[in-house]
Design a protein around this motif. Sequence first.
Motif, mmCIF file in Angstrom:
data_model
loop_
_atom_site.group_PDB
_atom_site.id
_atom_site.type_symbol
_atom_site.label_atom_id
_atom_site.label_comp_id
_atom_site.label_asym_id
_atom_site.label_seq_id
_atom_site.Cartn_x
_atom_site.Cartn_y
_atom_site.Cartn_z
ATOM 1 N N THR A 127 0.843 -1.196 0.000
ATOM 2 C CA THR A 127 0.000 0.000 0.000
ATOM 3 C C THR A 127 0.873 1.240 0.000
ATOM 4 O O THR A 127 1.867 1.299 0.741
ATOM 5 N N VAL A 128 0.503 2.209 -0.820
ATOM 6 C CA VAL A 128 1.144 3.526 -0.778
ATOM 7 C C VAL A 128 0.295 4.401 0.137
ATOM 8 O O VAL A 128 -0.915 4.568 -0.094
ATOM 9 N N GLN A 129 0.904 4.952 1.182
ATOM 10 C CA GLN A 129 0.181 5.795 2.140
ATOM 11 C C GLN A 129 0.751 7.205 2.118
ATOM 12 O O GLN A 129 1.975 7.394 2.045
ATOM 13 N N VAL A 130 -0.168 8.170 2.184
ATOM 14 C CA VAL A 130 0.202 9.590 2.150
ATOM 15 C C VAL A 130 -0.205 10.203 3.479
ATOM 16 O O VAL A 130 -1.381 10.148 3.867
ATOM 17 N N PHE A 131 0.780 10.792 4.210
ATOM 18 C CA PHE A 131 0.538 11.366 5.531
ATOM 19 C C PHE A 131 0.964 12.833 5.545
ATOM 20 O O PHE A 131 1.795 13.269 4.739
ATOM 21 N N MET A 132 0.392 13.568 6.500
ATOM 22 C CA MET A 132 0.894 14.888 6.874
ATOM 23 C C MET A 132 1.197 14.859 8.366
ATOM 24 O O MET A 132 0.294 15.009 9.196
ATOM 25 N N PRO A 133 2.465 14.620 8.793
ATOM 26 C CA PRO A 133 2.819 14.727 10.222
ATOM 27 C C PRO A 133 2.694 16.183 10.661
ATOM 28 O O PRO A 133 3.203 17.089 10.000
ATOM 29 N N LEU A 134 2.006 16.414 11.783
ATOM 30 C CA LEU A 134 1.735 17.788 12.230
ATOM 31 C C LEU A 134 2.321 18.077 13.603
ATOM 32 O O LEU A 134 1.835 18.975 14.303
ATOM 33 N N GLY A 135 3.334 17.346 14.026
ATOM 34 C CA GLY A 135 3.987 17.627 15.302
ATOM 35 C C GLY A 135 3.027 17.515 16.463
ATOM 36 O O GLY A 135 2.333 16.513 16.645
ATOM 37 N N ALA A 136 2.953 18.591 17.280
ATOM 38 C CA ALA A 136 2.097 18.590 18.468
ATOM 39 C C ALA A 136 0.622 18.504 18.121
ATOM 40 O O ALA A 136 -0.204 18.189 18.973
ATOM 41 N N ASN A 137 0.259 18.792 16.863
ATOM 42 C CA ASN A 137 -1.144 18.738 16.443
ATOM 43 C C ASN A 137 -1.515 17.383 15.848
ATOM 44 O O ASN A 137 -2.486 17.277 15.108
ATOM 45 N N GLY A 138 -0.712 16.345 16.139
ATOM 46 C CA GLY A 138 -1.028 15.004 15.668
ATOM 47 C C GLY A 138 -0.570 14.785 14.239
ATOM 48 O O GLY A 138 0.493 15.245 13.825
ATOM 49 N N SER A 139 -1.359 14.096 13.460
ATOM 50 C CA SER A 139 -1.032 13.823 12.068
ATOM 51 C C SER A 139 -2.329 13.558 11.319
ATOM 52 O O SER A 139 -3.389 13.370 11.925
#
Length: 679
Positions: free
Chosen positions: A408-420
């Motif tokens: 699976t290709v997964q696309v994330f946005m890590p947001l630090g203290a605001n989760g992901s």
Amino acid sequence: TTVQLARAGWVFEVEPNNSGGNEHCAATNFRGDLGLWNDFQCETTQVKGYLVEFGGRVDDPPSGSTAFTEASRTAIASVSVPSAPSISGAITGSNGVLSFAITAPTNSGGRDLIGYEYSTDAGASFRAVTQSGGVFRITTESAGGPPTPLVNNTSYNVQVRALNSLGASDWSTAVSGTPQAEKPSAPVISSVTAGNQTLTVAFTSSDDGGSPVTSVEYALDGGNFQAFSAPASPGTITGLTNATAYSIVIRAINDAGTSDNSASATGTPVAPAPQAPTRRSQPPAADPAITTPVTPTTPTGGQVLPPGRTPTPGTAPAPLSGPLPGANGSGGQAPTAPTAVIGGRSTPVNTNVTGTNQVNLQTGTSSLGLSIPQGQGGVSSQGGNTELAVSPGAQTRLSGSGLFPGSTVQVFMPLGANGSREIAQLPVDPSGSFDGDAVFTTRPTDPPLPIGRHVLQIASLNDAGERVVVEMAINIAQPSPAPEILRSNGDIPGLLPGQSLATKAGEPTDVLLTVDPTNFLTTVQGDGWSFSINVGGGGNSVEETADGGALISVLRGGEASISGNGFMPLTRADIWLFSDPTLLGSVEIDENGEFNGNVTVDGRVVPVGDHTLQIQGVGVDGFVLAANLGVVVSDADAETATTTTEQAAMGVLWWVVALIALLAIIGIIWWWRTRRQAN
């Protein structure tokens, strides 16, 4: 029976005087003094109770008739404070919050209710209580001065009262409620450092639920949880087998319960490197600590691997439950150019930008392509710096090849203290290729994507089964102007005059409201940011309510000055007025995060009545901050209206005169040309 009464207790000996022949209502307890009387016009709002006089007016009903009785009741009921409301059912306690429902008064006093107030000190002080989605919430004690937050596990006796334009009702019966701490939020594994038969796990936690975390536990490969020696980061796991990959999850515990599990991370203990012979006088070299990026690859037995390669799995592992924190050492900071890690090794990326909306990436044997439709963003590349820019709701096309079939290709946005945030999951076909869309949008009731520059992380497996992680910068643009809604119900706030509500990302947030009637100024101050509105007189006004709120009144056609600071530089602040949303204006925020501007309450589109004024801007963390204030909009006085009408009529007259003159000129020209042709 007629009884002649002396005029004892009247304000002056000349009272009652029926001044102007129109004072038909006698007021009892005038100015708050028991038994003090005066007579008034029945329409006045200065008193809270009347004695109705019948006789001598052409519209009086006959004495003793039903109409007489009903008229008396109506006159008396129309000038009273409301009856007492009540708290419906039990009060629900959560972390620093008490929530409850209010049953409205059975008698509003003949006037519209303008809100409710609550007391936590047996009626010694009151504050306005705000409503969201039909539920009233309080987070502070009612005593004056700077708000004092409610304390978890402390019982509070809460009373409420209702308000109309004549004043406050009696207090309700007290109902007790206790704020309760909640379980912590799931911790986030930020790195795993490998040692000799050990793994050291660094982690962060954004919210302890209102009660200190007393323990952090770990589990290996889905087994039982065990506690680290201390709840502080980092925690060390011992007794492991070198060269064996372990899948790790952690969880946090406080007095209220146990958090959800973290996203899984992987680490492989390593044996110490062989040491060269040394003289006895020299101390032995310390074992080097090796920090390995998070990777879920599990080795299979019997494989002989070249140095630096991880085993090829028999089948594709399950998709990741979250992004790989700091996989490229970015620590949540967007890289200037795309980077990649393959099987824990930093690997070069060949970047090829095609036009303004297409970028192709090649790393190892894997290739990725990203395409953004025209009008929804683009790809910029200057001086080796490459990043995506997308509008909220944009749809980005992803494709690629050289990947592990069935993965699976997964696309994330890590947001630090605001989760992901996970943006997309795309399947890889049997040929090792994939093709699909990633949409940068959320439902109205979901946490929004933060505006500004962030990390875009694409994770999958290459054709050898090694974890491939590509990171690049993505810039989420500020959307077109729109009212900020409440995430709890998906609606815009609806406030009564004098009420206020501040939100961050659609959720209520605590602020300090300051009112300066002399300078017509109201200020809403949050954590590091503030909005101010100055209605500037000229018929406009601002008054401080009894609970410290701001009662703002503006005239149609009037102006107000809006300012603020502590916002994301080079974004935009918007000013709205609703129920029917009307954009009063937008102001650009400068490079220092400040703005100043003026707006006009346009009488052609804004009706007279009660409205909600909303000022919104983008906070430095990318989430929208909004201050909502209940305001009253009215027309200018009759003299101003008459002047405006006369000016409009004069303008029409001049247009008529000009039209007649133009027609006369055309007629003369036509007559002159006709005579010349005849001659």
